[in-house]
Write a protein that holds these residues in place. Structure first.
Motif, PDB file in Angstrom:
ATOM      1  N   GLU A  87       0.850  -1.184   0.000  1.00 43.37           N
ATOM      2  CA  GLU A  87       0.000   0.000   0.000  1.00 43.37           C
ATOM      3  C   GLU A  87       0.891   1.240   0.000  1.00 43.37           C
ATOM      4  N   PRO A  88       0.398   2.384  -0.479  1.00 40.97           N
ATOM      5  CA  PRO A  88       1.222   3.592  -0.531  1.00 40.97           C
ATOM      6  C   PRO A  88       1.809   4.003   0.829  1.00 40.97           C
ATOM      7  N   GLU A  89       1.085   3.761   1.905  1.00 35.11           N
ATOM      8  CA  GLU A  89       1.559   4.172   3.234  1.00 35.11           C
ATOM      9  C   GLU A  89       2.442   3.123   3.914  1.00 35.11           C
ATOM     10  N   ASP A  90       2.698   2.009   3.259  1.00 36.11           N
ATOM     11  CA  ASP A  90       3.475   0.941   3.889  1.00 36.11           C
ATOM     12  C   ASP A  90       4.919   1.338   4.175  1.00 36.11           C
ATOM     13  N   ASP A 102      17.305  -1.590   7.475  1.00 33.61           N
ATOM     14  CA  ASP A 102      17.185  -0.628   6.389  1.00 33.61           C
ATOM     15  C   ASP A 102      16.572  -1.283   5.149  1.00 33.61           C
ATOM     16  N   PHE A 103      15.960  -0.485   4.329  1.00 31.84           N
ATOM     17  CA  PHE A 103      15.360  -0.978   3.090  1.00 31.84           C
ATOM     18  C   PHE A 103      15.295   0.164   2.086  1.00 31.84           C
ATOM     19  N   ALA A 104      15.295  -0.191   0.832  1.00 29.12           N
ATOM     20  CA  ALA A 104      15.090   0.788  -0.238  1.00 29.12           C
ATOM     21  C   ALA A 104      13.604   0.803  -0.560  1.00 29.12           C
ATOM     22  N   ALA A 105      13.013   1.971  -0.558  1.00 28.34           N
ATOM     23  CA  ALA A 105      11.559   2.082  -0.748  1.00 28.34           C
ATOM     24  C   ALA A 105      11.091   1.370  -2.017  1.00 28.34           C
ATOM     25  N   ASP A 127      12.235  -1.244  -3.261  1.00 32.35           N
ATOM     26  CA  ASP A 127      12.471  -2.686  -3.140  1.00 32.35           C
ATOM     27  C   ASP A 127      11.430  -3.361  -2.240  1.00 32.35           C
ATOM     28  N   LEU A 128      10.522  -2.590  -1.683  1.00 27.36           N
ATOM     29  CA  LEU A 128       9.546  -3.123  -0.741  1.00 27.36           C
ATOM     30  C   LEU A 128       8.476  -3.933  -1.471  1.00 27.36           C
ATOM     31  N   THR A 129       8.186  -5.121  -0.943  1.00 28.67           N
ATOM     32  CA  THR A 129       7.094  -5.935  -1.458  1.00 28.67           C
ATOM     33  C   THR A 129       6.264  -6.419  -0.278  1.00 28.67           C
ATOM     34  N   ALA A 130       5.180  -7.112  -0.567  1.00 31.88           N
ATOM     35  CA  ALA A 130       4.283  -7.563   0.494  1.00 31.88           C
ATOM     36  C   ALA A 130       3.839  -8.995   0.230  1.00 31.88           C
ATOM     37  N   ILE A 131       3.622  -9.715   1.307  1.00 32.16           N
ATOM     38  CA  ILE A 131       3.006 -11.040   1.242  1.00 32.16           C
ATOM     39  C   ILE A 131       1.763 -10.991   2.117  1.00 32.16           C
ATOM     40  N   GLN A 132       0.637 -11.333   1.524  1.00 34.33           N
ATOM     41  CA  GLN A 132      -0.606 -11.415   2.282  1.00 34.33           C
ATOM     42  C   GLN A 132      -0.845 -12.872   2.635  1.00 34.33           C
ATOM     43  N   MET A 133      -1.265 -13.092   3.875  1.00 34.05           N
ATOM     44  CA  MET A 133      -1.514 -14.461   4.331  1.00 34.05           C
ATOM     45  C   MET A 133      -2.753 -14.503   5.205  1.00 34.05           C
ATOM     46  N   GLY A 134      -3.520 -15.569   5.066  1.00 31.10           N
ATOM     47  CA  GLY A 134      -4.605 -15.821   6.002  1.00 31.10           C
ATOM     48  C   GLY A 134      -4.002 -16.345   7.297  1.00 31.10           C
ATOM     49  N   VAL A 135      -4.850 -16.588   8.256  1.00 30.11           N
ATOM     50  CA  VAL A 135      -4.396 -17.169   9.526  1.00 30.11           C
ATOM     51  C   VAL A 135      -5.115 -18.499   9.688  1.00 30.11           C
ATOM     52  N   ASP A 136      -4.428 -19.580   9.320  1.00 29.67           N
ATOM     53  CA  ASP A 136      -5.021 -20.908   9.397  1.00 29.67           C
ATOM     54  C   ASP A 136      -4.745 -21.585  10.732  1.00 29.67           C
ATOM     55  N   GLU A 137      -3.532 -21.383  11.252  1.00 26.76           N
ATOM     56  CA  GLU A 137      -3.151 -21.977  12.537  1.00 26.76           C
ATOM     57  C   GLU A 137      -2.238 -21.016  13.274  1.00 26.76           C
TER      58      GLU A 137
END
Length: 128
Positions: A62-65, A95-98, A100-110
Motif C-alpha cells: 500500500e502507498p503508506e506501507d 534498512d530498506f530501499a523504498a 524494493d519493498l514488497t508484500a506477502i498477504q496471508m490468512g491465519v489458518d493456525e
C-alpha cells in the motif's frame, strides 16, 4: 525477515512487508506453494507465536506501507537497543530501499505458542 506487519483490511489475515531482493527465495517458495509460517516475538519477554497460512501470495504494498515500515523499524530498534544492541547497527540491519519493498498477504489458518516453556508448540485458537 519481514520489516513490518499489518492486519489486513478485512481483519482476517496479515500482510508482511519485506525487501524483495533479500526475500527472493521466500517469494518463489510462496508463489509455488501458497504456504507460509511467520514467527512474531517480543524480545524482552521472548513471548512468541507462530502463524501458519496455506493461502499466502505476493501483493503490491500500500502507498503508506513505507511509513509503517519506518515506524516499526524505529520501534524495534528502540526495543532492542534497550536490551543492549547497538542502535546504529540495528538501523542498518532493518534498512530498506523504498522501491524494493514488497508484500506477502496471508490468512491465519493456525497459530502456535512458541514461547519458551511448557506451552511451547501448543496450538492456539484462531480468533481467540
Amino acid at each position: 525477515m519481514a520489516l513490518a506487519c499489518r492486519v489486513t483490511a478485512a481483519g482476517d489475515g496479515l500482510t508482511l512487508l519485506l525487501p524483495r531482493m533479500q526475500a527472493w527465495q521466500l517469494l518463489a517458495d510462496v508463489a509455488n506453494s501458497g504456504r507460509l509460517a511467520a514467527v512474531f516475538s517480543q524480545p524482552r519477554t521472548h513471548r512468541s507465536i507462530q502463524v501458519k497460512a496455506i493461502d499466502a501470495f505476493e501483493t503490491v504494498p500500500e502507498p503508506e506501507d513505507g511509513i509503517l515500515v519506518a515506524r516499526q523499524r524505529e520501534s524495534a530498534t528502540l526495543a532492542l537497543a534497550a536490551l543492549g544492541y547497538d542502535a546504529d547497527f540495528l538501523r542498518v540491519m532493518f534498512d530498506f530501499a523504498a522501491g524494493d519493498l514488497t508484500a506477502i498477504q496471508m490468512g491465519v489458518d493456525e497459530i502456535f505458542d512458541q514461547s519458551p516453556g511448557p506451552r511451547a508448540g501448543q496450538r492456539l485458537e484462531v480468533g481467540a
